[in-house]
Design a protein around this motif. Structure first.
Motif, mmCIF file in Angstrom:
data_model
loop_
_atom_site.group_PDB
_atom_site.id
_atom_site.type_symbol
_atom_site.label_atom_id
_atom_site.label_comp_id
_atom_site.label_asym_id
_atom_site.label_seq_id
_atom_site.Cartn_x
_atom_site.Cartn_y
_atom_site.Cartn_z
ATOM 1 N N ASN A 1 47.914 56.010 48.308
ATOM 2 C CA ASN A 1 47.737 54.706 48.637
ATOM 3 C C ASN A 1 45.911 54.104 48.667
ATOM 4 N N TRP A 2 45.351 54.950 47.816
ATOM 5 C CA TRP A 2 44.031 54.527 47.469
ATOM 6 C C TRP A 2 44.108 53.346 46.391
ATOM 7 N N GLN A 3 42.757 52.850 46.566
ATOM 8 C CA GLN A 3 42.166 51.864 45.434
ATOM 9 C C GLN A 3 40.999 51.879 45.122
ATOM 10 N N SER A 4 40.863 51.339 43.468
ATOM 11 C CA SER A 4 39.507 51.450 43.016
ATOM 12 C C SER A 4 38.736 50.524 43.530
ATOM 13 N N THR A 5 37.350 50.987 43.482
ATOM 14 C CA THR A 5 36.340 50.059 43.925
ATOM 15 C C THR A 5 35.815 48.986 42.696
ATOM 16 N N GLN A 6 36.509 48.892 41.837
ATOM 17 C CA GLN A 6 36.343 48.059 40.833
ATOM 18 C C GLN A 6 37.024 46.915 41.185
ATOM 19 N N ALA A 7 36.771 45.697 40.632
ATOM 20 C CA ALA A 7 37.027 44.319 40.778
ATOM 21 C C ALA A 7 38.742 44.184 40.470
ATOM 22 N N GLY A 8 39.371 43.448 41.351
ATOM 23 C CA GLY A 8 40.793 43.234 40.858
ATOM 24 C C GLY A 8 41.875 44.001 41.485
ATOM 25 N N LEU A 9 41.583 44.185 42.999
ATOM 26 C CA LEU A 9 42.660 44.811 43.706
ATOM 27 C C LEU A 9 43.920 44.064 43.542
ATOM 28 N N PRO A 10 45.210 44.669 43.879
ATOM 29 C CA PRO A 10 46.442 43.765 43.812
ATOM 30 C C PRO A 10 46.513 43.076 44.905
ATOM 31 N N ASP A 11 46.902 41.877 44.612
ATOM 32 C CA ASP A 11 47.051 40.711 45.518
ATOM 33 C C ASP A 11 47.872 41.054 46.768
ATOM 34 N N ASP A 12 48.913 42.007 46.749
ATOM 35 C CA ASP A 12 49.341 42.423 48.148
ATOM 36 C C ASP A 12 48.336 43.515 49.026
ATOM 37 N N CYS A 13 47.243 43.627 48.516
ATOM 38 C CA CYS A 13 46.356 44.399 49.247
ATOM 39 C C CYS A 13 45.675 43.609 50.259
ATOM 40 N N THR B 1 40.881 33.978 51.848
ATOM 41 C CA THR B 1 41.087 35.258 52.252
ATOM 42 C C THR B 1 40.078 36.005 52.185
ATOM 43 N N GLY B 2 39.055 35.814 51.716
ATOM 44 C CA GLY B 2 37.695 36.748 51.310
ATOM 45 C C GLY B 2 37.865 37.783 50.528
ATOM 46 N N ALA B 3 38.965 37.364 49.376
ATOM 47 C CA ALA B 3 39.135 38.536 48.399
ATOM 48 C C ALA B 3 37.890 38.709 47.417
ATOM 49 N N VAL B 4 37.322 37.688 46.936
ATOM 50 C CA VAL B 4 36.211 37.988 46.183
ATOM 51 C C VAL B 4 35.127 38.564 46.865
ATOM 52 N N ALA B 5 34.528 37.998 48.334
ATOM 53 C CA ALA B 5 33.576 38.834 48.890
ATOM 54 C C ALA B 5 33.780 40.085 49.191
ATOM 55 N N ILE B 6 34.993 40.397 49.584
ATOM 56 C CA ILE B 6 35.277 41.828 49.868
ATOM 57 C C ILE B 6 35.061 42.644 48.485
ATOM 58 N N GLU B 7 35.470 42.480 47.567
ATOM 59 C CA GLU B 7 35.447 43.183 46.195
ATOM 60 C C GLU B 7 33.916 43.196 45.676
ATOM 61 N N TRP B 8 33.229 42.227 46.117
ATOM 62 C CA TRP B 8 31.660 42.174 45.806
ATOM 63 C C TRP B 8 31.100 43.420 46.656
ATOM 64 N N VAL B 9 31.551 43.338 47.969
ATOM 65 C CA VAL B 9 30.909 44.458 48.787
ATOM 66 C C VAL B 9 31.286 45.713 48.498
ATOM 67 N N ARG B 10 32.554 45.829 47.948
ATOM 68 C CA ARG B 10 33.098 47.170 47.562
ATOM 69 C C ARG B 10 32.381 47.771 46.386
ATOM 70 N N ALA B 11 31.768 46.723 45.491
ATOM 71 C CA ALA B 11 30.935 47.330 44.497
ATOM 72 C C ALA B 11 29.654 47.583 44.884
ATOM 73 N N GLY B 12 29.056 47.337 46.303
ATOM 74 C CA GLY B 12 27.628 47.574 46.452
ATOM 75 C C GLY B 12 27.028 46.466 47.124
ATOM 76 N N GLY B 13 27.545 45.432 47.029
ATOM 77 C CA GLY B 13 26.743 44.048 47.508
ATOM 78 C C GLY B 13 26.672 43.734 48.938
ATOM 79 N N ASN B 14 26.036 42.664 49.186
ATOM 80 C CA ASN B 14 26.451 42.053 50.562
ATOM 81 C C ASN B 14 27.006 40.737 50.400
ATOM 82 N N ALA B 15 27.585 40.088 51.258
ATOM 83 C CA ALA B 15 28.277 38.964 51.283
ATOM 84 C C ALA B 15 28.150 38.159 52.530
ATOM 85 N N ILE B 16 27.989 36.689 52.275
ATOM 86 C CA ILE B 16 28.297 35.802 53.365
ATOM 87 C C ILE B 16 29.313 34.959 52.999
#
Length: 405
Positions: free
Chosen positions: A221-233, A268-283
């Motif tokens: 049940n792990w996920q990559s830090t790269q962009a494009g998590l499955p939609d059902d995440c 749902t915040g998917a883009v912001a969340i994956e940006w943060v997972r890649a090391g950034g900060n988001a509003i």
């Protein structure tokens, strides 16, 4: 007076282990600030050379103590900190309030340094985090095969909460070591155990503990830090930037360490969340109440608990926000919003916009005649049709991208 404020790291070994320079600075201080544990480490006669010396425990809120420190500007002020003050310590906060000329730091060994030596782990192979005052979700990006983590416990309950958190996600291929009171002559203790299904440790756990996680090859049940998590995440009701389009958008937004993203109409915040997972900060800015519920839940599950969310119409809010390195617009596009975003975007910043409706697409087509690029994204998902198989097309979208000169 230069360097009137000195931050001194102190370990479990106590005052006597400090360098002579640090002990001299403490003895001659006019004002000493620290936690009750740190102040108790000082000898009773520490103020003998300096009869007007004052000691102060940290107040709540912390800003009240910072004001007291400011009142002693130009005097000799000492702040006692645990280990390395710049390793998730008070030094980070004070550096935001005082300049390099005001402040100097004399560090001690950090809990992470001591833990690495006990475990014989190479520092560059380990991710270090703190759970102090933070949600356990901060570890999510690093729950991956072969990863090593060191976590500063919030308190003695942190390991039990962490075990429950991992078991709830069926993540059991993890070896756990608890390292407590590192550096103390008699109190130091190290407990090793497997992350088995009982979820219990064998002895009481001190508050001053480092939790070491060594994740195996077979973690589930792990996920990559790269962009494009499955939609059902994500929690959503179908209205979400889909996986393939999201991966494309983030690639063009170019996330990098500590870069700031505005996610306008965040949904749902998917883009912001994956940006943060890649090391950034988001509003993230969103006004739909249902989407906001999904947004907060998805941030808790996947994102950075420190991500800022603004609720309501974002057009009036943009002027108040810090300038972004990148902007994504997933909803609420107007000509005015587009012009505002290009104005507020930093030089070299990136703007990506997704448009589904013809009205929004026309805005992008008109603007692309002047600057920027357009790509049409059309995807289709495999599905069964009775006893056969086929592809079901998703709604096409127009993607606009722009990099500010």
């Amino acid at each position: 007076m230069k360097h009137w404020l000195t931050i001194i790291g102190i370990g479990e070994e106590g005052y006597d282990a400090l360098l002579p320079e640090a002990r001299s600075i403490i003895s001659n201080a006019d004002f000493i600030v620290g936690g009750a544990r740190h102040l108790a480490m000082l000898p009773p006669n520490i103020s003998a050379p300096n009869q007007h010396q004052k000691k102060q425990q940290w107040l709540s809120p912390l800003e009240d103590t910072i004001k007291l420190i400011e009142n002693y500007r130009g005097k000799h002020v000492v702040v006692l900190a645990s280990g390395d003050p710049m390793s998730f310590g008070i030094g980070v906060t004070l550096a935001r309030n005082f300049s390099d000329d005001d402040m100097r730091i004399i560090p001690w060994l950090s809990a992470f340094t001591l833990a690495l030596s006990r475990l014989q782990w190479a520092q560059h192979q380990v991710k270090c985090l703190t759970l102090h005052g933070r949600e356990l979700s901060i570890i999510n990006p690093y729950l991956q095969p072969k990863q090593k983590l060191l976590l500063l416990a919030h308190d003695g309950e942190s390991p039990k909460k962490l075990l429950a958190y991992l078991h709830a996600r069926d993540m059991t291929d993890i070896s756990i070591t608890l390292l407590s009171h590192l550096g103390h002559e008699t109190k130091e203790q190290i407990q090793k155990f497997a992350n088995n299904n009982d979820g219990e440790t064998t002895a009481p756990i001190p508050d001053l503990t480092v939790i070491a996680l060594q994740i195996g090859d077979n973690i589930k049940n792990w996920q990559s830090t790269q962009a494009g998590l499955p939609d059902d995440c994500y929690q959503h009701h179908g209205k979400i930037t889909k996986q393939q389009a999201r991966a494309s958008a983030i690639a063009k937004l170019k996330p990098h360490n500590n870069a700031l993203l505005w996610d306008l109409g965040a949904g749902t915040g998917a883009v912001a969340i994956e940006w943060v997972r890649a090391g950034g900060n988001a509003i993230a800015l969103e006004q739909d109440e249902t989407q906001l519920q999904y947004l907060h839940e998805n941030i808790r599950r996947w994102g950075n608990p420190d991500m800022i969310v603004y609720e309501g119409d974002f057009q009036q809010k943009l002027v108040e926000l810090p300038a972004p390195d990148a902007i994504f617009i997933g909803g609420g596009l107007t000509e005015n919003v587009l012009e505002q975003c290009i104005t507020y975007l930093k030089k070299g910043g990136r703007l990506v916009i997704h448009a589904v409706t013809l009205e929004s697409q026309q805005i992008l087509i008109n603007h692309a005649r002047i600057q920027g690029d357009l790509v049409k994204i059309a995807t289709a998902n495999h599905q069964t049709i009775g006893n056969f198989h086929g592809f079901k097309p998703q709604m096409e979208l127009l993607q606009y991208s722009y990099e500010k000169p």
